[in-house]
Design an enzyme around this catalytic site. Structure first.
Site, short mmCIF file in Angstrom:
data_model
loop_
_atom_site.label_atom_id
_atom_site.label_comp_id
_atom_site.label_asym_id
_atom_site.label_seq_id
_atom_site.Cartn_x
_atom_site.Cartn_y
_atom_site.Cartn_z
N GLU A 171 -2.09 -4.14 4.67
CA GLU A 171 -2.17 -2.68 4.63
C GLU A 171 -3.61 -2.20 4.64
O GLU A 171 -3.95 -1.18 5.23
CB GLU A 171 -1.39 -2.21 3.39
CG GLU A 171 -1.94 -1.04 2.65
CD GLU A 171 -1.36 0.26 3.20
OE1 GLU A 171 -1.51 1.27 2.53
OE2 GLU A 171 -0.81 0.28 4.31
N LYS A 191 -7.79 -11.82 1.88
CA LYS A 191 -7.40 -10.46 2.27
C LYS A 191 -8.66 -9.61 2.23
O LYS A 191 -9.37 -9.61 1.22
CB LYS A 191 -6.38 -9.89 1.28
CG LYS A 191 -5.07 -10.62 1.27
CD LYS A 191 -4.08 -9.89 0.42
CE LYS A 191 -2.72 -10.52 0.52
NZ LYS A 191 -1.70 -9.78 -0.18
N ASP A 251 9.60 -5.13 -5.71
CA ASP A 251 9.68 -5.33 -4.25
C ASP A 251 9.94 -6.80 -3.95
O ASP A 251 9.34 -7.37 -3.05
CB ASP A 251 8.39 -4.84 -3.59
CG ASP A 251 8.55 -4.65 -2.09
OD1 ASP A 251 9.70 -4.69 -1.60
OD2 ASP A 251 7.53 -4.48 -1.40
N GLY A 300 -6.40 -4.22 5.57
CA GLY A 300 -7.29 -4.89 6.51
C GLY A 300 -6.69 -6.22 6.91
O GLY A 300 -5.51 -6.49 6.64
N GLU A 301 -7.52 -7.06 7.53
CA GLU A 301 -6.99 -8.32 8.05
C GLU A 301 -6.75 -9.34 6.93
O GLU A 301 -7.40 -9.29 5.89
CB GLU A 301 -7.99 -8.93 9.03
CG GLU A 301 -7.99 -8.18 10.35
CD GLU A 301 -9.24 -8.43 11.16
OE1 GLU A 301 -10.24 -8.89 10.59
OE2 GLU A 301 -9.19 -8.15 12.36
N VAL A 302 -5.80 -10.25 7.22
CA VAL A 302 -5.61 -11.40 6.33
C VAL A 302 -6.08 -12.61 7.11
O VAL A 302 -5.70 -12.80 8.27
CB VAL A 302 -4.12 -11.58 5.94
CG1 VAL A 302 -3.96 -12.73 4.97
CG2 VAL A 302 -3.57 -10.29 5.35
N ALA A 332 -2.06 -9.10 9.46
CA ALA A 332 -2.64 -7.79 9.13
C ALA A 332 -1.99 -7.28 7.86
O ALA A 332 -0.77 -7.27 7.73
CB ALA A 332 -2.39 -6.82 10.26
#
Ligand code: ACK
Length: 892
Positions: free
Chosen positions: A576, A598, A691, A578-580, A574
């Site tokens: 940010e 994604k 990041d 939607g689904e992966v 998942a």
């Protein structure tokens, strides 16, 4: 149990020790199973004078041996992790003539946990016991000068447990070896009570879980007061780690051997802090212990603003040699400074004037102050020079002038002696409050194509900005304004220029703005001028946010994929937005490609769509084997998708956690090298990731690591590690350089800091940096110079590289290309990876203590770099074979 002595590390807490007299400590041969450890005195040839009591067994000729020896019940007490140290001798089977295959060279250690001792009549059942380990000897024989073979004592330590019940039994199983068990020591580790930074910390037992630390608050010692809460963390090995906060000695006390002792008479300390008591300054004294101030001797004084460390002083003596000079209209007075300045430098002079008019009816002379009527140049009172001019005398009048010398303590004496002087103390001017200061927060550069209504603006905290993406043959106008505490300034005057038609100069210009304030301090103005940025040949990253319309950036950098070419197979995670999913990209006429897809979930807002696609417009600009490759996007139909290459092993952090200890150091270095290749590429392009963390590195089936997660690198909203800072940004504290946390200074140098943390994550197989410490403690400890210690089994060279990445001063950190060539050298010269941190005695754990050499692998490299290659042989002949040995070299 005989004793319960506590100790630290190798000198350890003893529950029981059979060294002195094994029969006393409850070792019982377990019956009715056949026992073979009868108690005997064994004369070891190592110490011929002291007989040692042992349990022995030696049934090496008989097959199927199963002999047991069991301890009495051992109370667990405070222990969480229990260790057993066994000292024993074990004969090797070759040394015993005529033995066949029945002879063994090991024995087994077992344990059984119970809440209470078992009743005496309980039958011994081996199946109740859990096996700890099979114990083999490291040494069995040694050769003496005379050629005899002498039995050697072995020491083996094993961890038993986890022990969760009140106590336990130990049991030894022999299956046909020739053993003499000399002693068994059972202990646990603890962090011993200690004094650190003027705080005391109690005895603490570490957590059962070796990866977590116990946070312990310290109490300030007597006569000390707390500054930042003193804390230590107790590690699994009984070591205190990460000292944070501290106490300071109160006033009148100074630090002595970790405590706060009172200042002696004649000494004082006026402020709390870790400074020493000071000797009383000249002309002052303190008569008691713990003096906080020294009192001035008789006739000496301390002015209100004098520091307590300053000598006491007294008023000056009178000025000397006053002379006067008169011309037609003016009187000039001149004098010499007093012979005794009273010990001060703040001497001033007052010129006092009296006018006396004959006498009144009583025959008394009438005098009055005449300063108001006269003009004194420069003035009458508070003169710092030794002369004055006086004008505007009235005719036929007598004037008398006095010059008095004053200093900072004159007032203290005069106020006691003569209040008359107050006549001259009035008229003190008010000093205006300090002027309002303007602080430049940030500047806005506005760029407008001439005769176009649209414009774009850039925000920067520095005084220059690089403008990219300009069109050829176009006139541009720049102006800059600043935001200050009082709002925005006006725009600067326009700077116009035209880009060339051939496009050579069109891509980048550096817009320099100089922000200055004019003399009244109330206006801030901006001057602007433009400089072309030299063409470097390296493609530079273009921030999609500089596009007025972000979809334009997606169109420019990402290919649109026909949705029917995408075959989705399954959901793998998942994100940010939607689904992966994983699946295939099946483009006609081409081989299928495994991809990750994604998706943007339905019901999104425009802003979500823009943020989602932002990652694609960033990723689409990169082309490097260690950066996750963008295959394309689907934006013209629903769902909106980003399609990237598939990475079979998923995120690096979770991958390493499931493969703990399964890779060689060279394999781990290979992964780090891949990440360094990707990051070198990104930093060369001018892209700052912000990041970088193992969770944002993906791993393919061949262990190739690729940098990913570009989408949120600007705002970091999607990273669960990101926490809000005091400045309102969201930052993954444990991975972020201090200057980026403190004031948002993100750069490739702050990415290097994060890279060091990734190195640590990799070498510790996905351990959480700084374990369970809070973000606040992490920030504090970094500020106080603490750095992550080397993970277990980590080569010294790699930890030194981490420490270089964690230099407080960002300009001293290595660059990615330097890290890369360093890792390459390590890989070519794997012996450089052999020295593990655990093997090195004096080894620095903080960037401040790093040896003064940069990243070199060999002595040869180092000498080459300082142009001293001719001395290579001298160094090697002198025994300096490693860079660590160089760091301890003395001048001699
Ligand atoms: O650790 P993982 O398996 O690796 O779980 C996360 C999850 O999707 C949510 O981000 C995985 N993931 C993301 N991108 C890819 C990719 N390109 N190939 C394979 N797995 C991916 C990630």
């Amino acid at each position: 149990m005989v004793s319960f002595m506590r100790c630290h590390n190798s000198d350890c807490a003893m529950f029981s020790d059979s060294r002195d007299a094994p029969s006393k400590v409850g070792w019982i041969p377990s019956l009715p199973i056949r026992f073979g450890f009868p108690q005997k005195d064994l004369q070891l040839s190592m110490k011929p004078t002291s007989p040692i009591h042992t349990f022995q067994v030696c049934h090496v000729m008989e097959p199927n041996q199963n002999n047991w020896l069991r301890s009495g019940w051992i109370q667990r007490q405070a222990a969480q992790r229990v260790y057993v140290e066994m000292r024993f001798t074990l004969r090797d089977c070759n040394s015993i003539p005529w033995v066949s295959g029945t002879c063994k060279e090991t024995f087994n250690l077992f344990y059984l946990q119970t809440n209470e001792p078992l009743p005496a009549a309980t039958r011994f059942r081996p199946s109740d016991y859990s096996k700890v380990d099979t114990i083999a000897a490291d040494e069995s024989f040694t050769q003496t000068d005379l050629g005899d073979r002498v039995l050697r004592l072995n020491t083996e330590v094993r961890e038993v447990g986890p022990v969760t019940q009140n106590g336990f039994y130990l049991a030894f199983q022999d299956v046909g070896a020739c053993i003499a068990l000399v002693s068994v020591k059972v202990f646990y580790k603890r962090c011993p009570s200690t004094l650190r930074n003027l705080a005391s910390f109690p005895d603490t037992v570490p957590h059962m879980d070796s990866s977590s630390l116990v946070e312990v608050r310290g109490a300030c010692v007597e006569n000390a007061e707390e500054r930042d809460t003193p804390k230590l963390y107790c590690g699994a090995d009984g070591d205190w780690l990460v000292p944070l906060g501290h106490c300071i000695c109160s006033i009148g006390h100074e630090e002595m051997d970790g405590f706060c002792g009172a200042c002696n008479p004649g000494f004082f300390k006026a402020i709390a802090g870790n400074t020493k008591c000071s000797k009383c300054p000249l002309h002052s004294s303190s008569h008691d212990q713990a003096g906080t101030l020294c009192h001035c001797d008789k006739g000496f004084y301390r002015a209100l603003k004098d520091p307590t460390t300053m000598a006491c002083t007294r008023p000056p003596s009178a000025p000397r040699n006053l002379v006067s000079l008169i011309n037609d209209t003016a009187l000039f007075l001149r004098w010499m400074p007093p012979s005794d300045l009273g010990g001060r430098k703040d001497i001033t002079y007052n010129v006092l004037c009296q006018r006396c008019d004959g006498s009144d009816g009583d025959g008394m002379t009438q005098c009055e102050a005449c300063e108001p009527d006269l003009r004194f140049i420069p003035r009458a009172l508070g003169l710092t020079g030794t002369s004055v001019a006086i004008l505007d005398f009235a005719s036929h009048t007598n004037y008398t002038f006095h010059v008095e010398a004053m200093n900072g303590v004159s007032g203290l004496v005069l106020s006691a002696l003569n209040r008359m002087n107050c006549l001259f103390c009035g008229n003190i001017k008010c000093i205006p409050k300090s002027q309002l200061l303007f602080i430049i927060f940030d500047c806005f550069a506005r760029l407008q194509e001439q005769e176009q209504l649209s414009y774009s603006s850039t925000r920067t905290k520095s005084t220059s900005v690089v403008v990219t993406g300009l069109r050829p043959s176009t006139v541009y106008v720049f102006h800059v304004r600043a935001r200050t505490a009082a709002g925005y300034t006006a725009y600067s005057s326009n700077f116009e220029f035209e880009t060339a038609a051939d496009g050579m100069n069109v891509k980048e210009w550096e817009l320099r703005s100089v922000v200055y304030s004019v003399s009244n301090g109330h206006t801030v103005s901006v001057l602007t001028f433009c400089l072309p940025v030299p063409f470097s040949g390296i493609k530079t990253y273009v921030d999609p946010d500089t596009y007025e319309d972000p979809t334009q950036a997606v169109e420019e950098f990402a290919k649109e994929i026909v949705p029917s070419y995408i075959c989705i197979e399954r959901v793998i995670g998942a994100g940010e937005f939607g689904e992966v999913c994983s699946g295939y990209l099946r483009i006609p006429g081409r081989m299928d490609i495994s991809v990750a897809i994604k998706t943007l979930k339905g019901g999104y807002m425009d802003q979500h769509r823009r943020d989602f696609l932002r990652e694609a417009s960033i990723m689409g600009q990169f082309n490097n084997p260690n950066i996750i490759r963008l295959e394309g996007v689907v934006t013209n139909s629903r769902p909106v998708m980003i399609v990237v290459e598939y990475m079979e092993n998923g995120a690096l952090d979770s991958f390493l956690r499931t493969r703990d200890g399964q890779f060689t150091v060279l394999q781990l270095v290979g992964m780090l090298r891949g990440i360094a290749v990707g990051m070198t590429y990104l930093s060369d392009m001018g892209y700052v990731h912000r990041d970088l963390a193992a969770r944002n590195i993906l791993v393919d089936e061949n262990l190739v690591c690729k940098v990913s997660d570009f989408g949120m690198s600007r705002v970091l909203e999607d990273d669960s590690e990101a926490a809000y800072t005091t400045t309102g940004g969201k930052i993954p504290i444990r991975w972020t350089a201090p200057e980026a946390i403190a004031y948002g200074k993100f750069s490739s140098a702050s990415d290097i800091w994060s890279y060091g943390i990734v190195m640590w994550e990799v070498m510790s197989y996905g351990e959480r940096p700084y374990w369970e410490m809070s973000n606040q403690d992490v920030i504090l400890s970094i500020d106080e110079g603490y750095r992550l210690p080397a993970p277990m089994g980590c080569p010294v060279t790699l930890h030194q590289l981490m420490l270089h990445c964690w230099q407080k001063e960002w300009s001293q950190r290595p660059r990615f290309n330097e890290v890369l060539s360093f890792l390459d050298k390590l890989t070519i010269n794997p012996s450089s990876l052999l020295t593990l941190v655990n093997d090195v005695q004096s080894y620095s754990h903080s960037p401040e203590e790093l040896p003064d050499y940069p990243l070199f692998i060999s002595i040869g490299d180092w000498l080459d770099s300082i142009k001293m290659s001719q001395y290579k042989n001298n160094f090697l002949a002198g025994g300096y074979t490693t860079l660590d040995s160089i760091s301890t070299m003395s001048i001699e």
